[in-house]
Design an enzyme around this catalytic site. Structure first.
Site, PDB file in Angstrom:
ATOM      1  N   ASP A  72      13.029  31.136 -27.559  1.00  0.00           N
ATOM      2  CA  ASP A  72      13.037  29.856 -26.847  1.00  0.00           C
ATOM      3  C   ASP A  72      12.121  30.004 -25.639  1.00  0.00           C
ATOM      4  O   ASP A  72      12.394  30.777 -24.721  1.00  0.00           O
ATOM      5  CB  ASP A  72      14.458  29.497 -26.413  1.00  0.00           C
ATOM      6  CG  ASP A  72      14.589  28.044 -25.997  1.00  0.00           C
ATOM      7  OD1 ASP A  72      13.552  27.345 -25.934  1.00  0.00           O
ATOM      8  OD2 ASP A  72      15.722  27.595 -25.744  1.00  0.00           O
ATOM      9  N   ASP A  76       8.700  24.688 -29.198  1.00  0.00           N
ATOM     10  CA  ASP A  76       8.938  25.861 -28.344  1.00  0.00           C
ATOM     11  C   ASP A  76      10.119  26.712 -28.771  1.00  0.00           C
ATOM     12  O   ASP A  76      10.590  27.538 -27.989  1.00  0.00           O
ATOM     13  CB  ASP A  76       9.150  25.401 -26.899  1.00  0.00           C
ATOM     14  CG  ASP A  76      10.392  24.522 -26.747  1.00  0.00           C
ATOM     15  OD1 ASP A  76      10.817  23.905 -27.739  1.00  0.00           O
ATOM     16  OD2 ASP A  76      10.925  24.447 -25.626  1.00  0.00           O
ATOM     17  N   GLU A  77      10.585  26.561 -29.997  1.00  0.00           N
ATOM     18  CA  GLU A  77      11.809  27.245 -30.396  1.00  0.00           C
ATOM     19  C   GLU A  77      11.758  27.561 -31.886  1.00  0.00           C
ATOM     20  O   GLU A  77      11.322  26.739 -32.695  1.00  0.00           O
ATOM     21  CB  GLU A  77      12.997  26.334 -30.079  1.00  0.00           C
ATOM     22  CG  GLU A  77      14.352  26.943 -30.282  1.00  0.00           C
ATOM     23  CD  GLU A  77      15.471  25.965 -29.917  1.00  0.00           C
ATOM     24  OE1 GLU A  77      16.643  26.353 -30.062  1.00  0.00           O
ATOM     25  OE2 GLU A  77      15.172  24.817 -29.524  1.00  0.00           O
TER      26      GLU A  77
END
Length: 486
Positions: A11, A105-106
């Site tokens: 993350d 983003d993860e």
């Protein structure tokens, strides 16, 4: 459930805001808020400096401005975020063929499937070197969680934030989860948490002690049974490399309620065009067109029409959305519109509602005009107001969004600090430079023009052979719950 912590969850830390700070030297270490800047805008991401003032994602932007009046407020730059995300995902893909992106983003990574880790020590080493590689390639930081299941890996990365790594050893799940709030578990949203609270259950331990039968009675067989297993740390969901999208949609919230029926239809047609652009970018087609209308009183209506076959024809989607609009009462005003396509397929069918050649040519011209006019992604709120002559402030906000890149013939690359009263203020600096100077120009200055974002790292190191050179540890070591924060 695995005997080794070989599922990794990455993350990125405050991704949008951190990317903006990396791109804008003058903002490093200062509060930055990214999101829609209109009266109805919401916060997409806040830097950790802004979070100290109480600003958080999904907060109304007006509230954020009250809490942190001196923060930098920027319109999202999705082109930059996608390019950085592509770099990160490329690194993850070198660790394993099983990478499951959840957002820009993860992502989850199955290290065991990639042969890059098989015990705690090797998984921890891969996690540490992944974070180093991400920082070297992008200049940003990410937090890593390692565990024997997806649920626990995600919990571990949350505990590692910011800029850390956390391992949850298999066998310690029950003890770790017991005191945590029920919202920690996947599938427990505000409504479910409130329902459980009324039943006297606020922690994961309460769920475990309640028993499966009680949870099934409260939440139903599927949800109750799943929640009971997760309360004991059981989660056997695999990492899936391809998450098949079920729909494609776009929507806009308007700063001012739309009352003009012609304007509403124009916006619906524009959104339909954007939706098809996204559909084609994904190389998909769809069979069902969905219209979403949120009215002045916050009531939300959805209407759908199923076509005879899947299509990616902008004229077909536009006409279907317009037909759906005819069945919606917009009296009183519209604050949000959305157009989506579901029933996705990998092929298209000849248009069964054939358009005249002239209409198709017209639609193609309209598509080009819409694409050229689109300045920002959905979710920011519309900067333009009702039809009619634009004021200098409206023109500046539309043409020069705060935070976006510009280039001046004399001063070079910079970004918009703000605009209004017929002027635009620009700070001239680049990633890696010293904080730059600020200059103000007329909004129609011919020497000033929009520009593409610059890379955050000018010459990132070559990781094309990574991680082949990383030896796996076979020591079996690694302390339970190992954690590292630089």
């Amino acid at each position: 459930m695995r005997a080794a912590p070989t599922i990794l969850h990455l993350d990125m830390d405050a991704f949008y805001a951190s990317a903006e700070q990396a791109a804008k030297p003058s903002l490093r270490g200062k509060p930055v808020v990214v999101g829609g800047l209109g009266p109805r805008g919401v916060v997409a991401t806040a830097s950790y400096e802004a979070r100290r003032f109480g600003v958080h994602s999904a907060m109304p932007m007006a509230q954020a401005r009250r809490l942190a009046p001196n923060a930098a407020y920027l319109v999202p730059r999705f082109a930059l975020y996608r390019s950085v995300s592509d770099q990160v995902m490329e690194l993850l893909g070198r660790l394993s063929p099983l990478v499951e992106p959840l957002s820009l983003d993860e992502a989850f990574v199955d290290l065991e499937a990639g042969g890059t880790a098989d015990d705690t020590a090797s998984a921890l080493e891969i996690g540490r070197q992944l974070r180093e590689a991400i920082e070297a390639v992008t200049g940003l930081s990410g937090s890593v969680g390692l565990a024997g299941s997806k649920m626990l890996a995600k919990i571990a990365s949350e505990e590692a934030k910011p800029d850390g790594i956390r391992v949850i050893e298999p066998g310690t799940e029950r003890e770790l989860l017991a005191p945590m709030p029920v919202r920690t578990l996947p599938g427990v949203g505000p409504a479910t948490a409130d329902h459980l609270r009324r039943a006297g259950m606020t922690t994961v331990n309460d769920l475990a002690e309640a028993g499966e039968a009680e949870l099934v009675r409260l939440l139903g067989k599927a949800h109750g049974g799943s929640l009971h297993r997760m309360a004991f740390g059981y989660d056997d969901r695999p990492v899936v490399s391809e998450r098949d999208a079920k729909s494609v949609s776009v929507e806009d919230t308007f700063d001012i309620d739309l009352h003009d029926r012609v304007r509403v239809r124009t916006e619906v047609e524009r959104l339909a065009g954007r939706c098809v652009q996204r559909l084609r970018a994904a190389e998909r087609s769809g069979r069902t067109v969905v219209l979403k209308v949120r009215r002045y009183d916050f009531s939300t209506l959805t209407r759908s029409e199923t076509l005879r076959g899947p299509t990616d024809d902008p004229a077909v989607v536009r006409e279907a959305a317009a037909r759906l609009l005819e069945a919606v009462d917009t009296t009183g005003g519209v604050r949000l519109l959305g157009v989506g396509v579901t029933g996705l397929a990998d092929f298209t069918q000849e248009d069964l509602f054939a358009q005249a050649a002239g209409e198709r040519a017209e639609a193609g011209l309209a598509d080009g005009a819409e694409e050229g006019a689109q300045a920002t992604e959905e979710g920011q709120g519309r900067a333009d107001a009702e039809p009619g002559p634009e004021s200098a402030e409206q023109l500046a906000a539309r043409r020069w969004p705060a935070g976006h890149d510009v280039r001046h013939d004399t001063h070079g690359h910079g970004w918009v600090q703000g605009s209004g009263v017929g002027r635009v203020t620009v700070r001239f600096e680049e990633p890696g430079s010293e904080p730059g100077r600020v200059r103000t120009f007329r909004i129609d200055d011919p020497a000033l023009r929009p520009a593409e974002p610059l890379p955050l790292v000018r010459e990132p190191p070559d990781y094309s052979s990574w991680p082949a050179s990383l030896p796996k540890s076979r020591s079996g070591g690694g302390a339970p719950g190992a954690e590292s924060r630089p």
